[in-house]
Write a protein that holds these residues in place. Sequence first.
Motif, PDB file in Angstrom:
ATOM      1  N   LYS A 178     -15.148  16.397 -69.665  1.00 14.63           N
ATOM      2  CA  LYS A 178     -13.746  16.665 -69.364  1.00 14.63           C
ATOM      3  C   LYS A 178     -13.572  17.862 -68.445  1.00 14.63           C
ATOM      4  CE  LYS A 178     -11.152  16.323 -72.898  1.00 14.63           C
ATOM      5  NZ  LYS A 178     -10.507  16.645 -74.193  1.00 14.63           N
ATOM      6  N   TYR A 179     -14.384  18.916 -68.649  1.00 15.55           N
ATOM      7  CA  TYR A 179     -14.142  20.168 -67.930  1.00 15.55           C
ATOM      8  C   TYR A 179     -15.134  20.443 -66.804  1.00 15.55           C
ATOM      9  CZ  TYR A 179     -10.698  21.353 -71.440  1.00 15.55           C
ATOM     10  OH  TYR A 179      -9.590  21.340 -72.246  1.00 15.55           O
ATOM     11  N   THR A 180     -16.191  19.628 -66.657  1.00 18.56           N
ATOM     12  CA  THR A 180     -17.107  19.866 -65.543  1.00 18.56           C
ATOM     13  C   THR A 180     -16.440  19.479 -64.227  1.00 18.56           C
ATOM     14  OG1 THR A 180     -19.400  19.552 -64.837  1.00 18.56           O
ATOM     15  CG2 THR A 180     -18.172  17.589 -65.496  1.00 18.56           C
ATOM     16  N   ALA A 181     -16.900  20.075 -63.148  1.00 21.05           N
ATOM     17  CA  ALA A 181     -16.322  19.757 -61.836  1.00 21.05           C
ATOM     18  C   ALA A 181     -16.771  18.361 -61.394  1.00 21.05           C
ATOM     19  CB  ALA A 181     -16.769  20.797 -60.804  1.00 21.05           C
ATOM     20  N   GLU A 182     -15.995  17.734 -60.522  1.00 20.71           N
ATOM     21  CA  GLU A 182     -16.340  16.408 -60.036  1.00 20.71           C
ATOM     22  C   GLU A 182     -17.623  16.475 -59.209  1.00 20.71           C
ATOM     23  OE1 GLU A 182     -13.086  14.678 -57.986  1.00 20.71           O
ATOM     24  OE2 GLU A 182     -11.814  14.510 -59.773  1.00 20.71           O
ATOM     25  N   GLN A 183     -18.341  15.347 -59.240  1.00 27.18           N
ATOM     26  CA  GLN A 183     -19.590  15.196 -58.503  1.00 27.18           C
ATOM     27  C   GLN A 183     -20.634  16.258 -58.912  1.00 27.18           C
ATOM     28  OE1 GLN A 183     -18.570  15.197 -54.342  1.00 27.18           O
ATOM     29  NE2 GLN A 183     -17.519  13.217 -54.442  1.00 27.18           N
ATOM     30  N   THR A 184     -20.669  16.560 -60.211  1.00 25.63           N
ATOM     31  CA  THR A 184     -21.664  17.501 -60.740  1.00 25.63           C
ATOM     32  C   THR A 184     -22.512  16.794 -61.804  1.00 25.63           C
ATOM     33  OG1 THR A 184     -20.086  18.324 -62.380  1.00 25.63           O
ATOM     34  CG2 THR A 184     -20.234  19.532 -60.286  1.00 25.63           C
ATOM     35  N   HIS A 185     -23.412  17.549 -62.404  1.00 24.26           N
ATOM     36  CA  HIS A 185     -24.337  16.980 -63.392  1.00 24.26           C
ATOM     37  C   HIS A 185     -24.212  17.733 -64.712  1.00 24.26           C
ATOM     38  CE1 HIS A 185     -27.904  15.097 -65.076  1.00 24.26           C
ATOM     39  NE2 HIS A 185     -28.373  16.306 -65.390  1.00 24.26           N
TER      40      HIS A 185
END
Length: 429
Positions: free
Chosen positions: A327-334
Motif C-alpha cells: 500500500k505504501y511503497t512507491a510505484e515501480q519499486t520492489h
Amino acid sequence: MPRLFWKFFTIIWLTLATSVAVIILIVNLFQAAPFSRELERRQQELVLSLAANVLERNGEDAAQRFTRTSEDTASLGLTISKTMSSRACADEHRAETRLILKDGICYRISVSGKANVVLDYLALMMPWITILVSSTISAAALARYLIRPVVHLRDGLSALAHGRFDVRIGDKMAGRRDEVTALAHDFDASAARLQELQDAQQRLFHDVSHELRSPLSRLQAAVGVLRQSPTKLDAMLGRMDREVERLDTLVGEVLTLARLTGRSDLLLKAQTLDVIDLLNDILSDAAFEAQAREVSITPSVDGIFNAEVEGELIYRALENVVRNAIKYTAEQTHIAVLCETTTDRLKVWVTDQGPGVRRDELERIFQPFSCGDDAISRGGYGLGLAIARQAIERHGGRVYASLPDAGGLTVTLELPRKPTAYSPADDQA
C-alpha cells in the motif's frame, strides 16, 4: 541478600552496640557496676561471719587483729564493740550486725559500708533502662522507615481506585534503594500502563466513531439521492454496497483487535503449521495486487518452520504487514521479504521503498488508527499493523519497525516455535 534485610540488620546491630556502649559509659561516669549493691551485701555477710568465727574461737584480741587486717584490705566499716548487757545479744537482730556472746560478754560486730542508695538503684536498673530506651528508639526508627512508604502506597492505590492514573509515588521514596522502592517504581509503571490503556481506549472510541461516521454519512447521502432521483437506483445501490462492505471490514478489524487486546488470558487455538508455507501463500496472492501499481515482491522464501500457532491470527499478521508494504511503497519499486530460522525462532523482514516514517513514529504506527504523518493515505483504517503486533505478541513474539539506510520502512516479525509468555515491556528492554 536483599537491601531491606541489611537495613534491618544494621539498625538492630547498632541498637545493641549502642546499648552496650551506654552501659559502659554510665558505669565509668558513676563508678558503679551492675548489681554492685548485691555484691557488697554478700561481701559484708562474709566478713561478718569470719569476724564472728574468729571471736568465738580465738577471743577478742584475735578478732580485733582480723578487723584491722580486713579494713586495710577492703574498707567496709567493720567494728567490734561490747554491749552493756548480755541480754542485748537476744534483742537486736539486723543484716549489718552480728551479736556474739563470749565469756559472758555480748559483742556487737557490725559493718557500715559506703553504700549510696541512688547509685545502687541506678546500677541495678541501668541495663534494663538502657535496653528499653534503645529498643524504643530502634522500634520507632523501623516503624517510621516502613510506615512512610506504606502510606504513600496506600495513597497511590486509593488514587487508582478513584480512577486517577496520573499519580506517581516513586519520587517520594527520598533516595531509598531497597525492595520497598522497587515496589513503588513497579506501582508507577502499573499506573503509567493503566493511564496508557485508558488513553488508548478513549482514542479508540474516538477513532472508531470517526471512521464509522464517514461511510454512514455516504450511505445517508446515497439514500437522499435515491429519494430525489429514483432513476439512479443501480448506481446508488452499488455505492451503498461498497459502503456496507467498508463498514463490515472496519467492524471485523475492530472486533479482531478487541479480541487480541481485551483478553490477555484467552487461550490460543494452537495447531502445528508450516509458517513459511503460509507466508508463501500470502506472497503469491499479494503479487497480483502489487501488479496494479507495477510493484514487484519477493515471490517466495525457502525453508520450513513448523510451529504451534493459531493459524488465523498468524495469517492475519503476515498478510497485514505484506499488504501494508504494498500500500505504501512507491510505484515501480520492489518489496523484499526475507526469512531467517533458528532452532526455536522464525524472523521475517518485510522492506518497502515508500516514504517511511519519522524515527519518533516507529512505535506510533502500531497503534490503532495510526500511520505516519508523512504517509500518503491509500485507504484502510490504520488497524493492520496494530492487529499484526497483537497477534504475534499473543504467541510470545515481537513486531517492530526500523528505517533502512536506503529509505522506506522495514517491519520485522519474530515468532517462536511454541507460544510463550510475553510482555510488551520486553520491547522496551
